[in-house]
Design a protein around this motif. Structure first.
Motif, PDB file in Angstrom:
ATOM      1  N   ASN A 135      26.882   7.950  48.984  1.00 26.74           N
ATOM      2  CA  ASN A 135      25.424   8.086  49.045  1.00 26.74           C
ATOM      3  C   ASN A 135      24.804   8.187  47.663  1.00 26.74           C
ATOM      4  O   ASN A 135      23.609   8.362  47.540  1.00 26.74           O
ATOM      5  CB  ASN A 135      25.038   9.320  49.859  1.00 26.74           C
ATOM      6  CG  ASN A 135      25.290   9.136  51.337  1.00 26.74           C
ATOM      7  OD1 ASN A 135      25.395   8.014  51.809  1.00 26.74           O
ATOM      8  ND2 ASN A 135      25.399  10.219  52.045  1.00 26.74           N
ATOM      9  N   GLN A 136      25.618   8.090  46.653  1.00 27.98           N
ATOM     10  CA  GLN A 136      25.126   8.207  45.286  1.00 27.98           C
ATOM     11  C   GLN A 136      24.785   6.841  44.727  1.00 27.98           C
ATOM     12  O   GLN A 136      25.402   5.846  45.071  1.00 27.98           O
ATOM     13  CB  GLN A 136      26.169   8.883  44.413  1.00 27.98           C
ATOM     14  CG  GLN A 136      26.452  10.306  44.830  1.00 27.98           C
ATOM     15  CD  GLN A 136      27.482  10.961  43.945  1.00 27.98           C
ATOM     16  OE1 GLN A 136      27.993  10.353  43.022  1.00 27.98           O
ATOM     17  NE2 GLN A 136      27.778  12.199  44.233  1.00 27.98           N
ATOM     18  N   LEU A 137      23.784   6.825  43.851  1.00 23.62           N
ATOM     19  CA  LEU A 137      23.388   5.587  43.201  1.00 23.62           C
ATOM     20  C   LEU A 137      24.201   5.389  41.932  1.00 23.62           C
ATOM     21  O   LEU A 137      24.594   6.354  41.287  1.00 23.62           O
ATOM     22  CB  LEU A 137      21.896   5.632  42.844  1.00 23.62           C
ATOM     23  CG  LEU A 137      20.913   5.777  43.991  1.00 23.62           C
ATOM     24  CD1 LEU A 137      19.499   5.913  43.445  1.00 23.62           C
ATOM     25  CD2 LEU A 137      21.012   4.605  44.942  1.00 23.62           C
ATOM     26  N   SER A 138      24.404   4.132  41.594  1.00 19.83           N
ATOM     27  CA  SER A 138      25.066   3.832  40.327  1.00 19.83           C
ATOM     28  C   SER A 138      24.098   4.138  39.188  1.00 19.83           C
ATOM     29  O   SER A 138      22.893   4.332  39.400  1.00 19.83           O
ATOM     30  CB  SER A 138      25.475   2.358  40.282  1.00 19.83           C
ATOM     31  OG  SER A 138      24.321   1.552  40.186  1.00 19.83           O
ATOM     32  N   LEU A 139      24.593   4.157  37.982  1.00 19.92           N
ATOM     33  CA  LEU A 139      23.757   4.408  36.819  1.00 19.92           C
ATOM     34  C   LEU A 139      22.659   3.361  36.696  1.00 19.92           C
ATOM     35  O   LEU A 139      21.497   3.680  36.404  1.00 19.92           O
ATOM     36  CB  LEU A 139      24.625   4.424  35.553  1.00 19.92           C
ATOM     37  CG  LEU A 139      23.966   4.893  34.276  1.00 19.92           C
ATOM     38  CD1 LEU A 139      23.377   6.286  34.428  1.00 19.92           C
ATOM     39  CD2 LEU A 139      24.960   4.851  33.134  1.00 19.92           C
ATOM     40  N   GLU A 140      23.005   2.106  36.965  1.00 17.64           N
ATOM     41  CA  GLU A 140      22.018   1.026  36.924  1.00 17.64           C
ATOM     42  C   GLU A 140      20.931   1.228  37.976  1.00 17.64           C
ATOM     43  O   GLU A 140      19.754   0.982  37.722  1.00 17.64           O
ATOM     44  CB  GLU A 140      22.694  -0.336  37.136  1.00 17.64           C
ATOM     45  CG  GLU A 140      23.609  -0.762  36.019  1.00 17.64           C
ATOM     46  CD  GLU A 140      25.006  -0.159  36.125  1.00 17.64           C
ATOM     47  OE1 GLU A 140      25.340   0.463  37.170  1.00 17.64           O
ATOM     48  OE2 GLU A 140      25.762  -0.296  35.156  1.00 17.64           O
ATOM     49  N   GLN A 141      21.336   1.677  39.160  1.00 14.47           N
ATOM     50  CA  GLN A 141      20.362   1.915  40.229  1.00 14.47           C
ATOM     51  C   GLN A 141      19.453   3.090  39.895  1.00 14.47           C
ATOM     52  O   GLN A 141      18.260   3.057  40.185  1.00 14.47           O
ATOM     53  CB  GLN A 141      21.085   2.155  41.548  1.00 14.47           C
ATOM     54  CG  GLN A 141      21.751   0.920  42.096  1.00 14.47           C
ATOM     55  CD  GLN A 141      22.669   1.217  43.258  1.00 14.47           C
ATOM     56  OE1 GLN A 141      23.367   2.240  43.256  1.00 14.47           O
ATOM     57  NE2 GLN A 141      22.682   0.326  44.232  1.00 14.47           N
ATOM     58  N   GLU A 142      20.019   4.120  39.298  1.00 19.19           N
ATOM     59  CA  GLU A 142      19.212   5.266  38.859  1.00 19.19           C
ATOM     60  C   GLU A 142      18.163   4.807  37.852  1.00 19.19           C
ATOM     61  O   GLU A 142      16.996   5.203  37.925  1.00 19.19           O
ATOM     62  CB  GLU A 142      20.099   6.336  38.214  1.00 19.19           C
ATOM     63  CG  GLU A 142      21.019   7.042  39.163  1.00 19.19           C
ATOM     64  CD  GLU A 142      20.342   8.150  39.942  1.00 19.19           C
ATOM     65  OE1 GLU A 142      19.147   8.457  39.706  1.00 19.19           O
ATOM     66  OE2 GLU A 142      21.009   8.730  40.808  1.00 19.19           O
ATOM     67  N   ILE A 191      13.986   4.826  38.209  1.00 20.52           N
ATOM     68  CA  ILE A 191      13.077   5.397  37.206  1.00 20.52           C
ATOM     69  C   ILE A 191      12.013   4.381  36.812  1.00 20.52           C
ATOM     70  O   ILE A 191      10.835   4.710  36.697  1.00 20.52           O
ATOM     71  CB  ILE A 191      13.867   5.892  35.975  1.00 20.52           C
ATOM     72  CG1 ILE A 191      14.685   7.121  36.347  1.00 20.52           C
ATOM     73  CG2 ILE A 191      12.927   6.199  34.812  1.00 20.52           C
ATOM     74  CD1 ILE A 191      15.701   7.534  35.303  1.00 20.52           C
ATOM     75  N   LEU A 192      12.429   3.138  36.618  1.00 15.51           N
ATOM     76  CA  LEU A 192      11.469   2.093  36.258  1.00 15.51           C
ATOM     77  C   LEU A 192      10.428   1.885  37.351  1.00 15.51           C
ATOM     78  O   LEU A 192       9.236   1.738  37.068  1.00 15.51           O
ATOM     79  CB  LEU A 192      12.190   0.776  35.967  1.00 15.51           C
ATOM     80  CG  LEU A 192      13.064   0.744  34.716  1.00 15.51           C
ATOM     81  CD1 LEU A 192      13.769  -0.605  34.603  1.00 15.51           C
ATOM     82  CD2 LEU A 192      12.241   1.026  33.473  1.00 15.51           C
ATOM     83  N   TYR A 193      10.863   1.886  38.611  1.00 18.23           N
ATOM     84  CA  TYR A 193       9.912   1.740  39.720  1.00 18.23           C
ATOM     85  C   TYR A 193       8.942   2.917  39.778  1.00 18.23           C
ATOM     86  O   TYR A 193       7.748   2.745  40.010  1.00 18.23           O
ATOM     87  CB  TYR A 193      10.636   1.590  41.062  1.00 18.23           C
ATOM     88  CG  TYR A 193      10.995   0.175  41.391  1.00 18.23           C
ATOM     89  CD1 TYR A 193      10.012  -0.768  41.656  1.00 18.23           C
ATOM     90  CD2 TYR A 193      12.321  -0.236  41.457  1.00 18.23           C
ATOM     91  CE1 TYR A 193      10.334  -2.081  41.962  1.00 18.23           C
ATOM     92  CE2 TYR A 193      12.656  -1.545  41.757  1.00 18.23           C
ATOM     93  CZ  TYR A 193      11.661  -2.455  42.008  1.00 18.23           C
ATOM     94  OH  TYR A 193      11.987  -3.750  42.309  1.00 18.23           O
ATOM     95  N   LYS A 194       9.455   4.115  39.572  1.00 15.71           N
ATOM     96  CA  LYS A 194       8.584   5.295  39.580  1.00 15.71           C
ATOM     97  C   LYS A 194       7.521   5.201  38.493  1.00 15.71           C
ATOM     98  O   LYS A 194       6.355   5.539  38.720  1.00 15.71           O
ATOM     99  CB  LYS A 194       9.414   6.570  39.398  1.00 15.71           C
ATOM    100  CG  LYS A 194      10.180   6.966  40.641  1.00 15.71           C
ATOM    101  CD  LYS A 194      10.983   8.227  40.402  1.00 15.71           C
ATOM    102  CE  LYS A 194      11.734   8.641  41.646  1.00 15.71           C
ATOM    103  NZ  LYS A 194      12.526   9.869  41.435  1.00 15.71           N
ATOM    104  N   GLN A 195       7.914   4.729  37.332  1.00 15.38           N
ATOM    105  CA  GLN A 195       6.947   4.568  36.237  1.00 15.38           C
ATOM    106  C   GLN A 195       5.926   3.479  36.561  1.00 15.38           C
ATOM    107  O   GLN A 195       4.754   3.594  36.209  1.00 15.38           O
ATOM    108  CB  GLN A 195       7.671   4.230  34.936  1.00 15.38           C
ATOM    109  CG  GLN A 195       8.454   5.384  34.368  1.00 15.38           C
ATOM    110  CD  GLN A 195       9.281   5.001  33.159  1.00 15.38           C
ATOM    111  OE1 GLN A 195       9.456   3.822  32.848  1.00 15.38           O
ATOM    112  NE2 GLN A 195       9.796   6.009  32.472  1.00 15.38           N
TER     113      GLN A 195
END
Length: 59
Positions: A5-12, A16-20
């Motif tokens: 259920n964890q995201l990869s570093l790239e997905q994280e 963040i980019l989408y949130k911004q």
């Protein structure tokens, strides 16, 4: 296969980019962006299903 259920570093990073990107948008713009993202996800889903169905590696 072990799915987590964890995201990869790239997905994280992508999250963040989408949130911004979403932060300065108004409600209508946010809804439009959400629709486009969902459409992209559904297309991605369809492509994955197609590749799996037509894969010579499946058992």
């Amino acid at each position: 296969m072990n799915f987590s259920n964890q995201l990869s570093l790239e997905q994280e990073f992508e999250l963040i980019l989408y949130k911004q990107k979403i932060k300065p948008l108004n409600l209508e713009q946010s809804r439009n962006l959400l629709s486009e993202i969902l459409k992209t996800m559904l297309l991605k889903d369809s492509i994955i299903k197609y590749v799996i169905r037509n894969s010579h590696f499946r058992q």
